[in-house]
Scaffold this motif. Structure first.
Motif, PDB file in Angstrom:
ATOM      1  N   GLY A  54     -84.371  58.445  82.904  1.00 42.01           N
ATOM      2  CA  GLY A  54     -85.010  59.689  82.515  1.00 42.01           C
ATOM      3  C   GLY A  54     -84.260  60.934  82.959  1.00 42.01           C
ATOM      4  O   GLY A  54     -84.500  62.019  82.428  1.00 42.01           O
ATOM      5  N   LEU A  55     -83.360  60.814  83.911  1.00 40.19           N
ATOM      6  CA  LEU A  55     -82.637  61.982  84.406  1.00 40.19           C
ATOM      7  C   LEU A  55     -81.704  62.556  83.330  1.00 40.19           C
ATOM      8  O   LEU A  55     -81.552  63.767  83.225  1.00 40.19           O
ATOM      9  N   GLY A  56     -81.117  61.710  82.527  1.00 34.90           N
ATOM     10  CA  GLY A  56     -80.253  62.199  81.444  1.00 34.90           C
ATOM     11  C   GLY A  56     -81.026  63.018  80.433  1.00 34.90           C
ATOM     12  O   GLY A  56     -80.559  64.062  79.979  1.00 34.90           O
ATOM     13  N   GLN A  57     -82.222  62.566  80.092  1.00 35.63           N
ATOM     14  CA  GLN A  57     -83.066  63.324  79.165  1.00 35.63           C
ATOM     15  C   GLN A  57     -83.492  64.646  79.804  1.00 35.63           C
ATOM     16  O   GLN A  57     -83.543  65.671  79.138  1.00 35.63           O
ATOM     17  N   LEU A  58     -83.783  64.621  81.092  1.00 35.55           N
ATOM     18  CA  LEU A  58     -84.177  65.834  81.801  1.00 35.55           C
ATOM     19  C   LEU A  58     -83.044  66.852  81.806  1.00 35.55           C
ATOM     20  O   LEU A  58     -83.262  68.040  81.557  1.00 35.55           O
ATOM     21  N   VAL A  59     -81.814  66.403  82.045  1.00 36.19           N
ATOM     22  CA  VAL A  59     -80.645  67.288  82.053  1.00 36.19           C
ATOM     23  C   VAL A  59     -80.427  67.900  80.668  1.00 36.19           C
ATOM     24  O   VAL A  59     -80.023  69.057  80.550  1.00 36.19           O
ATOM     25  N   LYS A  60     -80.742  67.150  79.618  1.00 39.76           N
ATOM     26  CA  LYS A  60     -80.563  67.642  78.251  1.00 39.76           C
ATOM     27  C   LYS A  60     -81.713  68.540  77.803  1.00 39.76           C
ATOM     28  O   LYS A  60     -81.695  69.070  76.712  1.00 39.76           O
ATOM     29  N   GLY A  61     -82.726  68.706  78.659  1.00 43.42           N
ATOM     30  CA  GLY A  61     -83.845  69.570  78.318  1.00 43.42           C
ATOM     31  C   GLY A  61     -84.970  68.871  77.579  1.00 43.42           C
ATOM     32  O   GLY A  61     -85.872  69.522  77.061  1.00 43.42           O
ATOM     33  N   THR A  91     -71.892  62.917  71.365  1.00 39.08           N
ATOM     34  CA  THR A  91     -72.454  62.022  72.376  1.00 39.08           C
ATOM     35  C   THR A  91     -72.423  62.734  73.720  1.00 39.08           C
ATOM     36  O   THR A  91     -71.715  63.721  73.899  1.00 39.08           O
ATOM     37  N   TYR A  92     -73.195  62.213  74.645  1.00 42.25           N
ATOM     38  CA  TYR A  92     -73.355  62.871  75.922  1.00 42.25           C
ATOM     39  C   TYR A  92     -73.096  61.873  77.039  1.00 42.25           C
ATOM     40  O   TYR A  92     -73.952  61.061  77.385  1.00 42.25           O
TER      41      TYR A  92
END
Length: 66
Positions: free
Chosen positions: A17-24, A4-5
């Motif tokens: 959306g920032l979490g998805q962006l950080v994960k690439g 998990t993240y």
């Protein structure tokens, strides 16, 4: 064991959306901004739809693999 993240989920709480962006996950982040933004704007009067979009965004940032 499922990974998990926590940090991406925390970031997504404040900016969807920032979490998805950080994960690439650039495409997923863009879709959250585009589709979530439009649906959230058009259906803001319901209060339920924007909350569901936000909640799914945080859940996805926490559980989806990088």
């Amino acid at each position: 064991m499922k990974q998990t993240y926590g940090l991406p989920a925390l970031l997504s709480i404040f900016i969807p959306g920032l979490g998805q962006l950080v994960k690439g996950q650039f495409i997923k982040a863009f879709l959250i901004w585009a589709i979530g933004g439009v649906l959230g704007f058009l259906l803001a009067w319901t209060l339920v739809v924007p909350f569901l979009i936000w909640a799914w965004n945080v859940y996805d940032a926490y559980n989806s693999p990088a």
